[in-house]
Design an enzyme around this catalytic site. Structure first.
Site, PDB file in Angstrom:
ATOM      1  N   CYS A  60       1.003  -1.259   0.139  1.00  0.00           N
ATOM      2  CA  CYS A  60       0.076   0.019  -0.070  1.00  0.00           C
ATOM      3  C   CYS A  60       1.040   1.240  -0.149  1.00  0.00           C
ATOM      4  CB  CYS A  60      -0.788  -0.013   1.371  1.00  0.00           C
ATOM      5  SG  CYS A  60      -2.120   1.356   1.331  1.00  0.00           S
ATOM      6  N   CYS A  64       0.650   4.516   6.761  1.00  0.00           N
ATOM      7  CA  CYS A  64       0.005   4.414   8.207  1.00  0.00           C
ATOM      8  C   CYS A  64       0.990   3.713   9.181  1.00  0.00           C
ATOM      9  CB  CYS A  64      -1.380   3.619   8.099  1.00  0.00           C
ATOM     10  SG  CYS A  64      -2.275   4.343   6.734  1.00  0.00           S
ATOM     11  N   CYS A  67       0.499   0.057  10.436  1.00  0.00           N
ATOM     12  CA  CYS A  67      -0.126  -1.157   9.233  1.00  0.00           C
ATOM     13  C   CYS A  67       1.039  -2.043   8.694  1.00  0.00           C
ATOM     14  CB  CYS A  67      -0.963  -0.159   8.374  1.00  0.00           C
ATOM     15  SG  CYS A  67      -1.425  -1.636   7.090  1.00  0.00           S
ATOM     16  N   CYS A 104     -16.812  -8.778   5.411  1.00  0.00           N
ATOM     17  CA  CYS A 104     -15.964  -7.300   5.145  1.00  0.00           C
ATOM     18  C   CYS A 104     -14.855  -7.558   4.290  1.00  0.00           C
ATOM     19  CB  CYS A 104     -15.684  -6.559   6.572  1.00  0.00           C
ATOM     20  SG  CYS A 104     -16.924  -6.916   7.623  1.00  0.00           S
ATOM     21  N   CYS A 135     -19.551  -5.291   3.399  1.00  0.00           N
ATOM     22  CA  CYS A 135     -18.958  -4.330   4.149  1.00  0.00           C
ATOM     23  C   CYS A 135     -17.515  -4.375   3.189  1.00  0.00           C
ATOM     24  CB  CYS A 135     -18.657  -4.428   5.479  1.00  0.00           C
ATOM     25  SG  CYS A 135     -17.554  -3.164   6.044  1.00  0.00           S
ATOM     26  N   CYS A 195     -19.092   2.741   8.822  1.00  0.00           N
ATOM     27  CA  CYS A 195     -18.422   1.824   9.887  1.00  0.00           C
ATOM     28  C   CYS A 195     -17.332   2.774   9.848  1.00  0.00           C
ATOM     29  CB  CYS A 195     -18.094   0.509   9.384  1.00  0.00           C
ATOM     30  SG  CYS A 195     -16.870  -0.357  10.291  1.00  0.00           S
ATOM     31  N   ARG A 273     -17.863  -2.170  18.005  1.00  0.00           N
ATOM     32  CA  ARG A 273     -17.192  -3.323  17.681  1.00  0.00           C
ATOM     33  C   ARG A 273     -15.835  -3.605  18.423  1.00  0.00           C
ATOM     34  NH1 ARG A 273     -17.048  -3.614  12.315  1.00  0.00           N
ATOM     35  NH2 ARG A 273     -18.953  -4.211  12.338  1.00  0.00           N
TER      36      ARG A 273
END
Ligand code: SAM
Ligand code: DTB
Ligand code: SF4
Length: 336
Positions: A60, A64, A67, A104, A135, A195, A273
């Protein structure tokens, strides 16, 4: 009692001081108030089950700091192409057979490319046709992409604010907090459920956790689903390495439960959640989260790349606590 998504009348004018005052309450008082709110708006014995699948892993371009899938991390996660639609549907069928009500699908993208959209849409339609809720979390969306996903029948879009607006730039430099809000607007405008949550345990202060919940609870409409993740520290990521050197920086379970409780009180109608990091939590810690108003979890033995508790452990935990999975009929009733 029927579950319900946030109504337009749910309070969105929370002041930061009010949220700070909730965090400061004696722990048992805070959890008691959260449990009362939970019972006023939800069936406190039922927990919604969602299952994750990484449909495009690693490589990616975003940075972040938490991550494993960022190209800037040295986590050893291998980059893959977008999965084949049939393989995704097989995985969804397994999740449904294991009792999950929502599937998801996550992709390690800054944003989807237009050429990816046809396959993504096939995934949404295929999973929906199996009778599960859908999702996706694919990074930033344009207004057009959000409309395409909504037209395909996507039920939820996950896009986290992750932390307080003040802390955001310390964790991620390749996009801004404002970018995040813009995608959330597109998702709302397209009529999908939102979400949106974040991560605690990234070495942030209590004040950052206050700012994080404040930002969520003052969105124009509360997210239908609020994932509260505890950082899974991964070697080779900025935050994983930083916290490996300072173990005391990791959040303790009591502070995590406080965060769940404040989310429950300030966003009473949302599903809260208990998300990443559950695998390393004690049964007692998880039980406190359910008492404090968490009413949804990720099931299965994997999140996107990190391990998750697994169905056997969760079955045993639910039996121990007398909790039951929210079945699709409950979920559907909730949405009506
Ligand atoms: N690329 C998309 C995006 O960032 O919106 C979707 C996938 S991303 C992995 C989804 C969320 O997972 C992040 O926003 C973050 O809150 C959470 N997450 C990622 N890595 C994590 C970790 N190591 N520990 C806890 N939560 C994590
Ligand atoms: C969310 O808030 N947590 C999930 C989901 N949304 C996409 C992802 C957790 C990822 C944990 C780290 C990993 O599996 O790589
Ligand atoms: Fe990419 Fe999402 Fe990971 Fe950030 S959290 S590096 S956007 S996959």
């Amino acid at each position: 009692m029927a579950e319900a998504g946030p109504t337009a009348s749910a309070r969105t004018d929370w002041r930061r001081e009010e949220i700070a005052a909730l965090f400061d309450l004696p722990f048992t008082e805070l959890v008691f108030r959260a449990a009362e709110t939970h019972r006023a708006f939800h069936d406190a014995g039922a927990v919604q089950l969602s299952t994750l699948l990484s449909v495009k892993t690693g490589g990616c371009p975003e940075d972040c700091g938490y991550c494993s899938q960022s190209a800037s991390a040295t986590s050893g996660v291998k980059a893959t192409r977008l999965m084949d639609v049939q393989a995704v549907l097989q995985s969804a069928a397994c999740a449904r057979d294991a009792g999950s009500s929502r599937f998801c699908m996550g992709a390690a993208w800054r944003n989807p490319k237009d050429r990816d959209m046809p396959a993504i849409i096939e995934m949404v339609k295929g999973v929906r046709a199996m009778g599960m809720e859908t999702c996706m979390t694919l990074g930033m969306l344009t207004a057009d992409q959000a409309r395409m996903l909504a037209d395909a029948g996507l039920d939820y879009y996950n896009h986290n604010i992750d932390t307080s607006p003040e802390r955001y730039g310390d964790v991620i430099t390749t996009r801004t907090f404002e970018d995040r809000l813009q995608t959330l607007d597109h998702v709302r405008d397209a009529g999908m459920n939102v979400c949106c949550g974040g991560i605690v345990g990234m070495g942030e202060t209590r004040e950052d956790r206050v700012g994080f919940i404040h930002a969520l609870a003052t969105l124009p409409r509360h997210p239908e689903s609020v994932p509260v993740n505890a950082l899974v520290p991964v070697k080779g990521t900025v935050l994983g390495d930083m916290l490996a050197d300072t173990p005391l920086a990791r959040i303790d379970e009591i502070e995590f439960v406080r965060t769940v409780a404040v989310a429950r009180i300030t966003m009473p109608e949302s599903m809260v959640r208990l998300s990443a990091g559950r695998e390393s939590m004690s049964d007692a810690g998880q039980a406190l989260c359910f008492l404090a108003g968490a009413n949804s979890i990720f099931t299965g033995d994997r999140l996107l790349t990190a391990p998750n508790a697994g169905d056997d452990a969760d079955g045993a935990l639910f039996a121990r606590l007398g909790l039951r999975p929210m079945v699709l009929d409950d979920v559907r009733e909730a949405a009506e």
